[in-house]
Enzyme design. Structure first.
Site, PDB file in Angstrom:
ATOM      1  CG  ASP A   1      -1.741  -1.260   1.302  1.00 41.89           C
ATOM      2  OD1 ASP A   1      -2.338  -1.602   0.199  1.00 41.89           O
ATOM      3  OD2 ASP A   1      -2.174  -1.394   2.386  1.00 41.89           O
TER       4      ASP A   1
HETATM    5  N1  URA Z   1      -1.246  -5.748   4.058  1.00 42.51           N
HETATM    6  C1  URA Z   1      -1.616  -4.692   3.997  1.00 42.51           C
HETATM    7  O1  URA Z   1      -2.646  -4.513   4.432  1.00 42.51           O
HETATM    8  N2  URA Z   1      -0.913  -3.765   3.349  1.00 42.51           N
HETATM    9  C2  URA Z   1       0.218  -3.800   2.590  1.00 42.51           C
HETATM   10  O2  URA Z   1       0.800  -3.176   1.998  1.00 42.51           O
HETATM   11  C3  URA Z   1       0.765  -5.254   2.699  1.00 42.51           C
HETATM   12  C4  URA Z   1      -0.078  -6.471   3.307  1.00 42.51           C
END
Ligand code: URA
Length: 242
Positions: A102
């Protein structure tokens, strides 16, 4: 040109130690230019196809880059600010991220030009472990640990068992997943009535972020590359001549 010793070549490509690959060769499992070769000291001329158990060692050179992604960058080529701007200095043509982090997540992001490797690393069948450091709004509990270990049910689907652990402070935890669903870490804690305030991926399979500085990228070492391919049942590509 004499080429490279067969045992040295196979070991370099991650098929095992010199001793292990010599055993493989003596057992007649290796073919060079279509012919079984049982001498580990055989010199393989450059560019000649090598097969192990009938599987060719690919001749095309792929590359793999490990990035310590800072928060604030998007795992996308087109959305701004793109993680690709952090890869300047590396050829990025045909280079794809192995899964996504993310925008607000930090940590290990691998890129590869090898589509088959990418597919295997991200397919749940191969259960490649991803280890995260998570800072939580509220302390994790034993019940969370048990629920994750049993396989949490998220929107009607049971997740693969996940390992949750912590030290002195249960708001700083580590979580090991063997799959990679959309926003999975955040959604798992949300399902337990908690909230992720900071998230960092520390490891992917045998690859560790280590001391790579935030925002920097580096190619994988040949050892890391070999281990990565082996971990998903592939032989590393042949890098003869490079
Ligand atoms: N899980 C999440 O919620 N975000 C990420 O970036 C990676 C794994």
């Amino acid at each position: 040109m004499r080429g490279e010793r067969l045992d040295k070549l196979l070991a370099r490509l991650g098929l095992g130690s010199r001793k292990e690959v010599a055993r493989l060769v003596r057992a007649g499992r290796v073919r060079v230019a279509g012919e079984a070769v049982r001498d580990p000291g055989f010199h393989v001329p450059e560019g000649v196809p090598v097969e192990v158990d009938g599987k060719p060692l690919a001749l095309r050179r792929h590359h793999h880059i490990l990035l310590h992604k800072p928060a604030g960058y998007v795992t996308s080529r087109t959305e701004e600010p793109s993680v690709y701007v952090l890869l300047s200095g590396f050829p990025t043509r045909d280079l794809f991220p192995v899964g996504r982090l993310d925008k607000d997540t930090e940590g290990l992001l691998l890129f590869t030009t090898d589509g088959e490797l990418l597919h295997r690393l991200t397919h749940p069948r191969h259960k490649v472990e991803k280890r995260y450091l998570v800072h939580l709004e509220r302390p994790a509990t034993e019940e969370d640990r048990r629920a994750f270990a049993e396989g949490l049910i998220l929107e009607g689907e049971r997740l693969l068992p996940a390992a949750l652990s912590w030290g002195e402070d249960p708001t700083w935890v580590e979580l090991v997943l063997r799959e990679g669903r959309f926003h999975q870490v955040k959604r798992m804690f949300q399902a337990r009535g908690n909230r992720v305030v900071y998230l960092k991926r520390l490891a992917l399979g045998l690859l560790e972020l280590g001391d790579l500085p935030l925002g920097e990228a580096r190619p994988l070492t040949p050892e890391e590359e070999g281990a990565l391919y082996q971990g998903v049942g592939l032989f590393t590509e042949c890098s003869q001549g490079t």
